[in-house]
Design an enzyme around this catalytic site. Sequence first.
Site, PDB file in Angstrom:
ATOM      1  N   THR A  78       0.749  -1.017   0.065  1.00  0.00           N
ATOM      2  CA  THR A  78       0.182   0.093   0.049  1.00  0.00           C
ATOM      3  C   THR A  78       0.826   1.290   0.047  1.00  0.00           C
ATOM      4  O   THR A  78       0.654   2.202  -0.717  1.00  0.00           O
ATOM      5  CB  THR A  78      -1.005   0.094   1.275  1.00  0.00           C
ATOM      6  OG1 THR A  78      -1.699  -1.145   1.150  1.00  0.00           O
ATOM      7  CG2 THR A  78      -1.696   1.140   1.183  1.00  0.00           C
ATOM      8  N   LEU A 162      -8.909   0.203   6.706  1.00  0.00           N
ATOM      9  CA  LEU A 162      -8.474  -0.572   8.098  1.00  0.00           C
ATOM     10  C   LEU A 162      -9.416  -0.079   9.192  1.00  0.00           C
ATOM     11  O   LEU A 162      -9.465  -0.867  10.144  1.00  0.00           O
ATOM     12  CB  LEU A 162      -7.143  -0.619   7.988  1.00  0.00           C
ATOM     13  CG  LEU A 162      -6.464  -1.198   6.940  1.00  0.00           C
ATOM     14  CD1 LEU A 162      -4.817  -1.205   7.060  1.00  0.00           C
ATOM     15  CD2 LEU A 162      -6.681  -2.729   6.808  1.00  0.00           C
ATOM     16  N   THR A 236      -0.108  -0.912  14.520  1.00  0.00           N
ATOM     17  CA  THR A 236       0.144  -1.734  13.174  1.00  0.00           C
ATOM     18  C   THR A 236       0.200  -0.960  11.800  1.00  0.00           C
ATOM     19  O   THR A 236       0.010  -1.391  10.875  1.00  0.00           O
ATOM     20  CB  THR A 236      -1.050  -2.696  12.830  1.00  0.00           C
ATOM     21  OG1 THR A 236      -2.212  -1.847  12.857  1.00  0.00           O
ATOM     22  CG2 THR A 236      -1.044  -3.688  13.923  1.00  0.00           C
ATOM     23  N   GLY A 237       0.474   0.346  11.981  1.00  0.00           N
ATOM     24  CA  GLY A 237       0.386   1.420  10.971  1.00  0.00           C
ATOM     25  C   GLY A 237       1.686   1.692  10.397  1.00  0.00           C
ATOM     26  O   GLY A 237       2.152   0.799   9.426  1.00  0.00           O
ATOM     27  N   ARG A 238       2.474   2.512  10.821  1.00  0.00           N
ATOM     28  CA  ARG A 238       4.088   2.615  10.577  1.00  0.00           C
ATOM     29  C   ARG A 238       5.042   3.009  11.806  1.00  0.00           C
ATOM     30  O   ARG A 238       4.298   3.726  12.668  1.00  0.00           O
ATOM     31  CB  ARG A 238       3.972   3.979   9.413  1.00  0.00           C
ATOM     32  CG  ARG A 238       3.424   3.555   8.188  1.00  0.00           C
ATOM     33  CD  ARG A 238       4.472   2.552   7.450  1.00  0.00           C
ATOM     34  NE  ARG A 238       3.877   2.287   6.037  1.00  0.00           N
ATOM     35  CZ  ARG A 238       2.872   1.103   5.640  1.00  0.00           C
ATOM     36  NH1 ARG A 238       2.611   0.602   6.749  1.00  0.00           N
ATOM     37  NH2 ARG A 238       2.770   0.981   4.503  1.00  0.00           N
ATOM     38  N   ASP A 262       3.763  -3.581  15.730  1.00  0.00           N
ATOM     39  CA  ASP A 262       3.948  -4.658  14.582  1.00  0.00           C
ATOM     40  C   ASP A 262       4.988  -3.981  13.682  1.00  0.00           C
ATOM     41  O   ASP A 262       5.449  -4.647  12.596  1.00  0.00           O
ATOM     42  CB  ASP A 262       2.866  -4.968  13.838  1.00  0.00           C
ATOM     43  CG  ASP A 262       2.919  -6.121  12.520  1.00  0.00           C
ATOM     44  OD1 ASP A 262       3.479  -6.876  13.015  1.00  0.00           O
ATOM     45  OD2 ASP A 262       2.545  -5.649  11.559  1.00  0.00           O
ATOM     46  N   GLU A 267      13.318  -1.383   9.595  1.00  0.00           N
ATOM     47  CA  GLU A 267      12.966  -2.629   9.650  1.00  0.00           C
ATOM     48  C   GLU A 267      13.773  -3.349   8.456  1.00  0.00           C
ATOM     49  O   GLU A 267      13.981  -2.919   7.487  1.00  0.00           O
ATOM     50  CB  GLU A 267      11.440  -2.970   9.104  1.00  0.00           C
ATOM     51  CG  GLU A 267      10.693  -2.575  10.017  1.00  0.00           C
ATOM     52  CD  GLU A 267       9.042  -2.422   9.862  1.00  0.00           C
ATOM     53  OE1 GLU A 267       8.216  -2.167  10.405  1.00  0.00           O
ATOM     54  OE2 GLU A 267       8.996  -2.418   8.348  1.00  0.00           O
ATOM     55  N   HIS A 289       6.145  -7.018  11.764  1.00  0.00           N
ATOM     56  CA  HIS A 289       5.412  -6.276  10.280  1.00  0.00           C
ATOM     57  C   HIS A 289       4.683  -7.566   9.685  1.00  0.00           C
ATOM     58  O   HIS A 289       4.825  -7.463   8.527  1.00  0.00           O
ATOM     59  CB  HIS A 289       6.371  -5.624   9.566  1.00  0.00           C
ATOM     60  CG  HIS A 289       5.576  -4.646   8.630  1.00  0.00           C
ATOM     61  ND1 HIS A 289       6.383  -3.468   8.481  1.00  0.00           N
ATOM     62  CD2 HIS A 289       4.462  -4.610   8.074  1.00  0.00           C
ATOM     63  CE1 HIS A 289       5.577  -2.708   7.601  1.00  0.00           C
ATOM     64  NE2 HIS A 289       4.318  -3.285   7.460  1.00  0.00           N
ATOM     65  N   ALA A 291       1.145  -7.997  10.377  1.00  0.00           N
ATOM     66  CA  ALA A 291      -0.332  -7.889  10.656  1.00  0.00           C
ATOM     67  C   ALA A 291      -0.875  -8.146   9.596  1.00  0.00           C
ATOM     68  O   ALA A 291      -2.218  -8.511   9.333  1.00  0.00           O
ATOM     69  CB  ALA A 291      -0.571  -6.475  11.292  1.00  0.00           C
ATOM     70  N   TRP A 292      -0.299  -7.467   8.257  1.00  0.00           N
ATOM     71  CA  TRP A 292      -1.110  -7.598   6.978  1.00  0.00           C
ATOM     72  C   TRP A 292      -1.209  -8.937   6.296  1.00  0.00           C
ATOM     73  O   TRP A 292      -1.702  -9.160   5.245  1.00  0.00           O
ATOM     74  CB  TRP A 292      -0.476  -6.630   6.257  1.00  0.00           C
ATOM     75  CG  TRP A 292       1.034  -7.177   5.874  1.00  0.00           C
ATOM     76  CD1 TRP A 292       2.051  -6.972   6.816  1.00  0.00           C
ATOM     77  CD2 TRP A 292       1.698  -7.711   4.694  1.00  0.00           C
ATOM     78  NE1 TRP A 292       3.355  -7.383   6.047  1.00  0.00           N
ATOM     79  CE2 TRP A 292       3.075  -7.927   4.881  1.00  0.00           C
ATOM     80  CE3 TRP A 292       0.929  -8.367   3.506  1.00  0.00           C
ATOM     81  CZ2 TRP A 292       3.862  -8.716   4.188  1.00  0.00           C
ATOM     82  CZ3 TRP A 292       1.816  -9.121   2.707  1.00  0.00           C
ATOM     83  CH2 TRP A 292       3.323  -9.062   2.822  1.00  0.00           C
TER      84      TRP A 292
END
Length: 322
Positions: A78, A162, A236-238, A262, A267, A289, A291-292
């Site tokens: 995304t 979301l 769980t965003g950024r 997350d 990263e 990372h 969650a998606w």
Amino acid sequence: MPQSLPKVVFLDKATIPAHALFRKLSFPHQWVEYDFTSPEQLEERLVGAEIVISNKVVLSGETLRQFPDIKLIAVSATGTNTIDLDYCAENQIAVCNIQGYATRSVPEHVIGMIFALKRNLFAYHQDIEKGVWQKDKQFCFFTHPITDVAGSTIAIIGSGSLGQAVATLSSALGMKAIFVERKGATQVREGYVSFEEALQQADIVTLHCPLTQSTTNLIARGELALMKSTSVLINTGRGGLVNEDHLVEALKSGEIAGAGVDVFTQEPADTSNPLLANMSLPNLLLTPHVAWGSNSALQSLVDILLNNIDDFVAGKHSNRVV
């Protein structure tokens, strides 16, 4: 294969797990894929590419300027912060991304983290590991508070697909979902709660907004001080949305009750990251990372990615950012 066929280059295919199935594109093409691509490898790998697929590889204007054949950048995620969108817009390079693929996966991950933290599941697991149960000599023991999820107020920062999906799941579990107005907004939109009031009211704060200059360190020392001592924060965003040092301070001091994270400022993260350096805290839950990334979300991502490319070649605009 004839060189006249359009060349499709996937720069970092290993960012997509192997169990996600790729069908063939609907038009004749050359397909070239690499597990990972370093900045130094771009010059060689982008030669002749007309369509570039990238998840996290940075494609700056300076890089893109060297490859005039590129017509489409298909982002297999995304976020498009790794792409110089201004350069693409000025030079007729189309950019598309993946939208709406994780509206089950991310909300379920958020809810899972909420239950784990509100009921202190990880802390109790650690206590059993340390032998607390045997020392207590009772059939059960209560070393950490256990609070119900039902009846909690969850403040959702970000009201896109979301955030809306998190609200739906939260409401089904008996929570009161409130949407948070932008930080610093002079007016509060109908159906929203002001930023400061929402932090003060919330038992749970969850982040689902993009990372921009205005949202960097959206949650830092001042915001954490507004939250209840019994509240939990879920990100769980950024990673850059939360000041990680300040979050660790708040967890250690009891300023908030727990945090589920997350995403990280860098990263992969290592122990130089304050969250990883303090991952033994009983009220801190970390995931890498993911969650998606439920199986269904991964397959949906791949399907949308390939559809975006097929549609571009067919002259259609699907999930276009530029």
